[in-house]
Design a protein around this motif. Sequence first.
Motif, mmCIF file in Angstrom:
data_model
loop_
_atom_site.group_PDB
_atom_site.id
_atom_site.type_symbol
_atom_site.label_atom_id
_atom_site.label_comp_id
_atom_site.label_asym_id
_atom_site.label_seq_id
_atom_site.Cartn_x
_atom_site.Cartn_y
_atom_site.Cartn_z
ATOM 1 N N VAL A 1 -16.571 48.934 -25.988
ATOM 2 C CA VAL A 1 -16.908 49.947 -25.698
ATOM 3 C C VAL A 1 -16.300 50.614 -24.743
ATOM 4 O O VAL A 1 -15.395 50.223 -23.538
ATOM 5 N N LEU A 2 -15.750 52.091 -24.976
ATOM 6 C CA LEU A 2 -15.057 52.796 -24.372
ATOM 7 C C LEU A 2 -15.882 53.468 -23.443
ATOM 8 O O LEU A 2 -16.536 53.932 -23.670
ATOM 9 N N SER A 3 -15.568 53.019 -22.123
ATOM 10 C CA SER A 3 -16.068 53.568 -20.681
ATOM 11 C C SER A 3 -14.637 54.704 -20.593
ATOM 12 O O SER A 3 -14.575 54.763 -20.346
ATOM 13 N N LEU A 4 -14.876 56.041 -20.665
ATOM 14 C CA LEU A 4 -15.383 57.399 -20.318
ATOM 15 C C LEU A 4 -15.287 57.344 -18.544
ATOM 16 O O LEU A 4 -16.317 57.366 -18.368
ATOM 17 N N SER A 5 -14.050 57.700 -17.646
ATOM 18 C CA SER A 5 -14.629 57.892 -16.228
ATOM 19 C C SER A 5 -13.301 58.870 -15.846
ATOM 20 O O SER A 5 -12.728 58.820 -15.365
ATOM 21 N N ASN A 6 -14.394 59.102 -14.190
ATOM 22 C CA ASN A 6 -13.858 60.069 -13.776
ATOM 23 C C ASN A 6 -14.648 60.118 -12.476
ATOM 24 O O ASN A 6 -14.697 61.087 -11.471
ATOM 25 N N GLY A 7 -15.531 58.891 -12.284
ATOM 26 C CA GLY A 7 -16.104 58.506 -11.123
ATOM 27 C C GLY A 7 -16.658 57.496 -10.329
ATOM 28 O O GLY A 7 -16.656 56.191 -11.768
ATOM 29 N N VAL A 8 -17.329 57.078 -9.700
ATOM 30 C CA VAL A 8 -18.369 55.938 -9.138
ATOM 31 C C VAL A 8 -19.349 55.207 -10.493
ATOM 32 O O VAL A 8 -18.886 54.626 -11.233
ATOM 33 N N TYR A 9 -19.949 55.961 -11.406
ATOM 34 C CA TYR A 9 -21.039 55.927 -11.972
ATOM 35 C C TYR A 9 -20.360 55.819 -13.415
ATOM 36 O O TYR A 9 -20.760 54.567 -14.180
ATOM 37 N N GLY A 10 -19.221 56.308 -14.044
ATOM 38 C CA GLY A 10 -18.149 55.832 -15.003
ATOM 39 C C GLY A 10 -17.872 54.810 -15.038
ATOM 40 O O GLY A 10 -18.149 53.751 -15.893
ATOM 41 N N GLU B 1 -9.602 56.736 -18.054
ATOM 42 C CA GLU B 1 -9.630 56.428 -16.408
ATOM 43 C C GLU B 1 -9.475 57.873 -16.747
ATOM 44 O O GLU B 1 -7.943 57.910 -16.480
ATOM 45 N N ALA B 2 -10.204 58.662 -15.125
ATOM 46 C CA ALA B 2 -8.884 60.093 -15.388
ATOM 47 C C ALA B 2 -9.532 60.023 -13.465
ATOM 48 O O ALA B 2 -10.648 59.780 -13.003
ATOM 49 N N PRO B 3 -8.466 61.091 -12.634
ATOM 50 C CA PRO B 3 -8.886 60.888 -11.090
ATOM 51 C C PRO B 3 -10.627 61.588 -10.852
ATOM 52 O O PRO B 3 -10.760 62.372 -11.422
ATOM 53 N N PRO B 4 -11.540 61.426 -10.024
ATOM 54 C CA PRO B 4 -12.292 62.248 -10.197
ATOM 55 C C PRO B 4 -12.277 63.530 -9.753
ATOM 56 O O PRO B 4 -13.826 63.997 -10.052
ATOM 57 N N ASP B 5 -11.427 63.660 -9.527
ATOM 58 C CA ASP B 5 -11.291 65.783 -8.900
ATOM 59 C C ASP B 5 -10.371 66.527 -10.557
ATOM 60 O O ASP B 5 -10.418 67.295 -10.224
ATOM 61 N N GLU B 6 -10.433 65.616 -11.968
ATOM 62 C CA GLU B 6 -10.084 65.684 -12.754
ATOM 63 C C GLU B 6 -10.917 65.171 -14.102
ATOM 64 O O GLU B 6 -12.068 64.619 -14.210
ATOM 65 N N PRO B 7 -10.744 66.494 -15.256
ATOM 66 C CA PRO B 7 -11.530 66.523 -16.697
ATOM 67 C C PRO B 7 -11.611 64.988 -17.168
ATOM 68 O O PRO B 7 -10.442 64.478 -16.653
ATOM 69 N N LEU B 8 -12.164 64.464 -18.016
ATOM 70 C CA LEU B 8 -12.486 63.155 -18.404
ATOM 71 C C LEU B 8 -11.485 63.370 -19.438
ATOM 72 O O LEU B 8 -11.041 64.298 -19.930
ATOM 73 N N ASP B 9 -10.606 62.557 -19.741
ATOM 74 C CA ASP B 9 -9.421 62.656 -20.338
ATOM 75 C C ASP B 9 -9.262 62.343 -21.860
ATOM 76 O O ASP B 9 -9.277 61.198 -22.655
ATOM 77 N N ARG B 10 -9.402 63.403 -22.799
ATOM 78 C CA ARG B 10 -10.074 63.155 -23.821
ATOM 79 C C ARG B 10 -9.441 62.850 -24.658
ATOM 80 O O ARG B 10 -8.775 62.572 -25.654
#
Length: 362
Positions: free
Chosen positions: A89-98, A116-125
């Motif tokens: 499973v690929l989990s894209l995340s930039n926050g708690v629920y991701g 994972e991306a920082p919480p103040d940045e977009p998801l890392d496409r």
Amino acid sequence: MNVDDPADDPDGPLRMTPGPTEIPSAVRERIASQPPNPDVEPEFFAFYRDLCGKLEPIYGGDDVVILGGEGILGLEAAIASLVAEGDRVLSLSNGVYGEGFAEFVESYGGEAVVCEAPPDEPLDREAMENHLSEGEFDVATMVHCETPTGTLNDLEGILATLADHDVLTVVDAVSSLGGVPVPTEHIDVCLGASQKCFSAPPGLAVLSVSEAAWDRIEAVETRALYTDLEPWRDAADEEWFPYTHLASNLLALDSAIDLLREEGLESVYERHEAAARRCRERAREMGLELYADESMASPTVTALSVADADGIKERLWDEEDVLLATGIGEEADEILRVGHMGHNARIDRVERTMDALDRVLD
């Protein structure tokens, strides 16, 4: 939605939190009515099917299932029903629920690869595309609106890419559905909840399931119990539910959806945009900054960078009868959140909230 609710006390306590939201009077009255017996009355099953039909346009037309449990139940049920031992499973995340999605995957025996991306940045496409080029995945998870940071993720391109790779997608849209357009075209399981933009009481997880997702759910050999979605595919038609449903909560949700349909989705979206815009104008006038760039800010919640968020929250409630929320996790005391979603997405409520915040900060 009737935004001029005469049953609301304009001078009473105001809970401008990003869920649970305040509940319109019509919804409060409906939940207080005598509910049908959800186990044996045929009328209840017809009512449930009708309610799911009302929700389908919001979810893009896929089958809708309503579970008895808070929104997190929907997130876990999606993973429990789609992910078998060893699935990637690929989990894209930039926050708690991701991040939480990955924890569910691991708990059900899957292999979670976190992008994972920082919480103040977009998801890392770009990172996602690199992972897809290096191996196959069965499912991908992501969050549309990360409520703790007030960010709205742009998912359209991400979802299209995953569809090209035949990866099933699970999207947490709990804090956006009913307040923000959700790009449902390539979403296989879209998760919502009663207590956010729908402005119904907490207690129901509302989700849509695509045909491809149903096929995979039925193929998973290890079955969960309360979190298993498989029995729900034909439950209403067969007039049998896996457990006694929350009849009163369903009545309340039905009234809340009627209000939303009466107003019209486009008008609802415009009302959320206007409330968010005014909230941020007032914040700038007070010298406050958004946690993330405004281009990422959700129309349903504004996250402000402050010092001593918990202290400000306490003073607002004690001195002004206005309830806001802080952040979650490591940055809890650095973020103050204004929830302008659902019934609370109203300019008058935003003005009262920001007036109160101005007095407390001053």
